[in-house]
Write a protein that holds these residues in place. Structure first.
Motif, short mmCIF file in Angstrom:
data_model
loop_
_atom_site.label_atom_id
_atom_site.label_comp_id
_atom_site.label_asym_id
_atom_site.label_seq_id
_atom_site.Cartn_x
_atom_site.Cartn_y
_atom_site.Cartn_z
N ARG A 16 0.92 -1.14 -0.02
CA ARG A 16 0.19 0.05 0.01
C ARG A 16 0.97 1.25 0.08
O ARG A 16 1.42 1.67 1.09
CB ARG A 16 -0.84 -0.07 1.21
CG ARG A 16 -1.86 -1.21 1.27
CD ARG A 16 -2.93 -0.99 0.25
NE ARG A 16 -3.84 0.32 0.42
CZ ARG A 16 -4.88 0.35 1.25
NH1 ARG A 16 -5.40 -0.64 1.72
NH2 ARG A 16 -5.50 1.48 1.27
N TYR A 17 1.05 1.90 -1.08
CA TYR A 17 1.98 3.17 -1.29
C TYR A 17 1.44 4.36 -0.72
O TYR A 17 1.97 5.29 -0.79
CB TYR A 17 2.26 3.22 -2.74
CG TYR A 17 3.31 2.10 -3.22
CD1 TYR A 17 4.75 2.31 -2.83
CD2 TYR A 17 2.87 0.91 -3.73
CE1 TYR A 17 5.46 1.26 -3.43
CE2 TYR A 17 3.89 0.07 -4.27
CZ TYR A 17 5.09 0.28 -4.08
OH TYR A 17 5.95 -0.71 -4.27
N ASP A 18 0.00 4.57 -0.35
CA ASP A 18 -0.52 5.48 0.06
C ASP A 18 -0.07 6.06 1.39
O ASP A 18 -0.09 7.33 1.98
CB ASP A 18 -1.96 5.37 0.29
CG ASP A 18 -2.35 4.13 1.20
OD1 ASP A 18 -1.74 3.30 1.44
OD2 ASP A 18 -3.81 4.24 1.63
#
Length: 428
Positions: free
Chosen positions: A181-183
């Motif tokens: 999850r790059y957020d």
């Protein structure tokens, strides 16, 4: 029009970076400070146990104390790392603030009386509970608290091992197999770096590891081959062994926990039985080197992680298996602490043994096992490759990646975290 849209997007990004820096800073300061306290206490109780070996006989009573501490004040906190991960996946009742003092105290008790456990689980739980508390105090939305919980994981992991880049990537990679999850990428990096700085500012020094082996091309006459291909083959073979040992550890620990709960009907007797078994195993093994963290040993010729990097140390062919069994029993039967440092021990000593069998450099293969068994057990090959770089330098990064990725595949879909979701299977 496009230029205006581009400018607004960059301004939004700048605002979010500033906002998350402000939100994450208190998490990093609190978690870094608590991890520093935890590491200092861990060193104190380890020295006490070495000086007073009779404390081991108090392990069954320590197990009762740990059980009742969680029974009286723990509630959901007993679910540990899995609770933090579940709250990130699906926000619910939140991560209780009481988790931090409970896990810190009970981990210290476990180590004081000789349980074989680590420290990562404690640091991650401290990070998650403090992040959850701070998020609630700030009145953040559930989505923002979810990201803040991830920064708590990053802060705890980065500070406890002195590996901030690994801590950030670990928080993104550990939640689900096959996806990241790059957020939360930048918030996790900020939290991990700041927490490590804070922890170090308290005077905490992390163990230094080194690999002195210098790799050379196996076929020097071919200029574009810069690797020792024969050594690379050995790394792949050992990567398979590291992955299988990860699978063995995770499976054994979960089975011990399941069977203990199924067959021992009085709950507080589970850690009592576990403590008795650990005492008996210590006498069968003929050493107390498999108790506690295992980073170093009471005696200069003892078995430890540091000793695994020395080809002439007393590490034997079964040291890795002894530590695996000691730790699986300790954690599977109700004592507290992390799994990661024991996994370092298992991997480093297994790498030591395999290197001697295969005629490979011992320090390199101890380092490979150190990170690869961890990669297989947590399903985080990228984070563990980066850990190799942060701990051992960049000279052997390709070997690090090959060992970690191979171990990741051969560990199957078993892992030490039951809350870790399977998003993409390793093989279709």
């Amino acid at each position: 029009m496009n230029k205006t849209k581009f400018s607004l997007e960059q301004l939004t990004v700048a605002y979010q970076l500033l906002r998350w820096t402000v939100l994450v800073t208190p998490v990093a300061v609190v978690v870094g400070s608590l991890v520093a306290l935890f590491l200092w206490l861990l060193e104190v109780v380890t020295q006490l146990r070495w000086q007073h070996e009779w404390l081991l006989f108090g392990l069954p009573l320590a197990g009762i104390l740990i059980y009742w501490l969680y029974r009286l004040g723990g509630k959901q906190a007993d679910r540990g790392n899995n609770l933090v991960m579940e709250e990130i996946h699906q926000p619910g009742g939140g991560v209780p603030a009481r988790m931090a003092p409970l896990v810190l105290l009970t981990t210290i008790i476990t180590h004081l009386f000789g349980g074989s456990a680590g420290r990562e689980g404690t640091a991650v739980q401290i990070g998650g509970s403090m992040a959850g508390l701070i998020g609630k105090k700030m009145g953040l939305s559930p989505e923002d608290i979810r990201i803040l919980l991830m920064t708590g994981i990053a802060a705890g992991f980065g500070a406890v091992f002195g590996t901030p880049l690994t801590g950030a990537v670990f928080a993104l990679e550990v939640l689900a197999i096959g996806v990241m999850r790059y957020d939360a990428l930048i918030p996790c990096l900020i939290a991990s770096v700041f927490a490590d700085i804070v922890c170090s500012a308290w005077g905490i020094h992390h163990t230094h590891y080194s690999i002195t082996y210098i790799s050379q091309s196996f076929i020097k006459e071919i200029p574009f081959i810069h690797l020792d291909l024969w050594l690379l083959g050995k790394v792949i073979v050992c990567g398979v062994a590291f992955g299988l040992s990860s699978f063995l550890f995770a499976t054994l620990m979960h089975n011990i926990k399941h069977n203990a709960n199924a067959y021992i009907k009085i709950p507080w007797l589970i850690p009592v039985a576990g403590g008795v078994v650990i005492i008996i195993l210590s006498y069968i093994a003929g050493t107390t080197d498999y108790l506690g963290l295992g980073v170093s040993s009471k005696s200069s010729d003892g078995i430890s992680i540091l000793a695994a990097f020395d080809a002439n140390s007393s590490v034997n062919d079964w040291s890795w298996l002894w530590k695996l069994v000691f730790t699986a029993i300790t954690l599977g039967m109700g004592f507290k602490g992390g799994e990661v440092t024991p996994l370092f021990f298992i991997g480093a000593t297994l790498g030591h043994t395999l290197a001697l069998w295969l005629g490979a450099p011992v320090d390199l293969f101890a380092g490979l096992g150190f990170i690869a068994v961890f990669a297989g057990a947590t399903n985080t090959p990228i984070a563990c490759t980066l850990m190799g770089v942060e701990l051992f330098g960049t000279n052997h990064v390709l070997y690090f990646a090959v060992a970690c990725f191979t171990a990741y595949y051969f560990s199957g879909h078993a892992g030490i975290y039951s809350a870790q979701r399977l998003e993409v299977r390793k093989l279709r």
